[in-house]
Scaffold this active site. Sequence first.
Site, mmCIF file in Angstrom:
data_model
loop_
_atom_site.group_PDB
_atom_site.id
_atom_site.type_symbol
_atom_site.label_atom_id
_atom_site.label_comp_id
_atom_site.label_asym_id
_atom_site.label_seq_id
_atom_site.Cartn_x
_atom_site.Cartn_y
_atom_site.Cartn_z
ATOM 1 N N SER A 296 36.579 35.322 40.221
ATOM 2 C CA SER A 296 36.146 36.704 40.140
ATOM 3 C C SER A 296 34.648 36.817 40.371
ATOM 4 O O SER A 296 34.179 36.443 41.428
ATOM 5 C CB SER A 296 36.573 37.307 38.802
ATOM 6 N N ASP B 60 47.833 39.816 40.677
ATOM 7 C CA ASP B 60 46.427 40.175 40.449
ATOM 8 C C ASP B 60 46.138 41.552 41.039
ATOM 9 O O ASP B 60 46.189 41.736 42.252
ATOM 10 C CB ASP B 60 45.513 39.130 41.090
ATOM 11 N N HIS C 165 45.048 37.804 37.098
ATOM 12 C CA HIS C 165 43.651 37.542 37.418
ATOM 13 C C HIS C 165 43.134 36.462 36.476
ATOM 14 O O HIS C 165 42.715 36.743 35.356
ATOM 15 C CB HIS C 165 42.851 38.837 37.265
#
Length: 378
Positions: free
Chosen positions: A66, A164, A199
């Site tokens: 991320s 995600d 995620h």
Amino acid sequence: MPFPHLTAHLTTPTTAVLAASLLILAPASAHAATAVKAVKPAATKDAPALPGYQADLSQTTVSGLSSGGFMAAQFAVAYSATVAGAGIIAGGPYFCSGQPGRFPYIPYLTNALTTCMNPGSAQVAPPVASELLRAANDFARARLIDDTANLKRQRVYLFSGTKDQTVTRPVVEQVGKFYQLAGTPAAQIRFVDTLGAGHAILTDSNTDKPCAVTESPFINDCDYTQARDILQHLYPDLQPSATTLTGKLIAFNQRSFIQNAYSSMNNTGYAYIPKACDSESCRVHVVFHGCLQTTQAIGDRFYTSTGYNQVADANKIIVLYPQAEPSPVYPYNPKGCWDFWGYTSINPIDPDFYRKSGTQMEAVKGMLDRLAARRGSR
């Protein structure tokens, strides 16, 4: 990182500032079991200077999830003369937040929260690799970053989980297109996009979160050791991971590498040093944690249970874990994310986060240079 539904209509400065408070790009790192004593988060006064290990920087690689994935992509391009490969989990291409927009106004924060996250949900187009590579070429000509011709030699691992919804596949796939357009051979790019993961960074440990969820600490059990897969692609000659760690985790004074009072970086960083590296020259892998994965949020879990250390121990790889930290006022970074939209820049109209001179980028490069210095020097 569960905020995509809150970023669909960021059209005013007030909304953008509000969105910043919700910016919780998730994590980066996971795996199980270590056989080495954990190093607890340390105060600056307790952390000694990072020593030199005569590391071989010609084989330096980076990875992250991320915001850490964006940072890995950013660092790999800006310092492409140093970086030999990058692993990007749920992250986007270099300078993603710089597009769309043209001088004198580029809405970096808005782009970071929409174009670079879940563009479909935000009803905007995903980033365009060709435009971002054009920008990178311009920056290279201006000597703000290294020559983009270096990208041809890099090895790249990309990952997008099918569950995600924070950073979606259209964003991640633009990283691959960016490298393809830069001339990186297809055989050097690995894109994993078939696992039903949320995620998170993935492990093979049933003590971690279920595979499909998106929640703290963003370390999910998907019966897949992602750290191993990343390093295997970046270093094809890897030996099997160690079952018992013989090296050491060290805490070091990270503040000494930071030149800007607005860095949103912790006073202390961490590194895993395999025993062999005490006497031999080792390569270095840098791992960037994600938002909400700082020591304030999850203690030592990021740098002790990611799975990287087990691989590194058996393969003469020093693992460097630089640390961002939450900053509630200025710079405004309440979730401890890495900077890929300009929050560390004093001038928001002309930010430097994407340049070699960017506060966080320069600090991490300084750490690498120290690891490459004469053994024992500080």
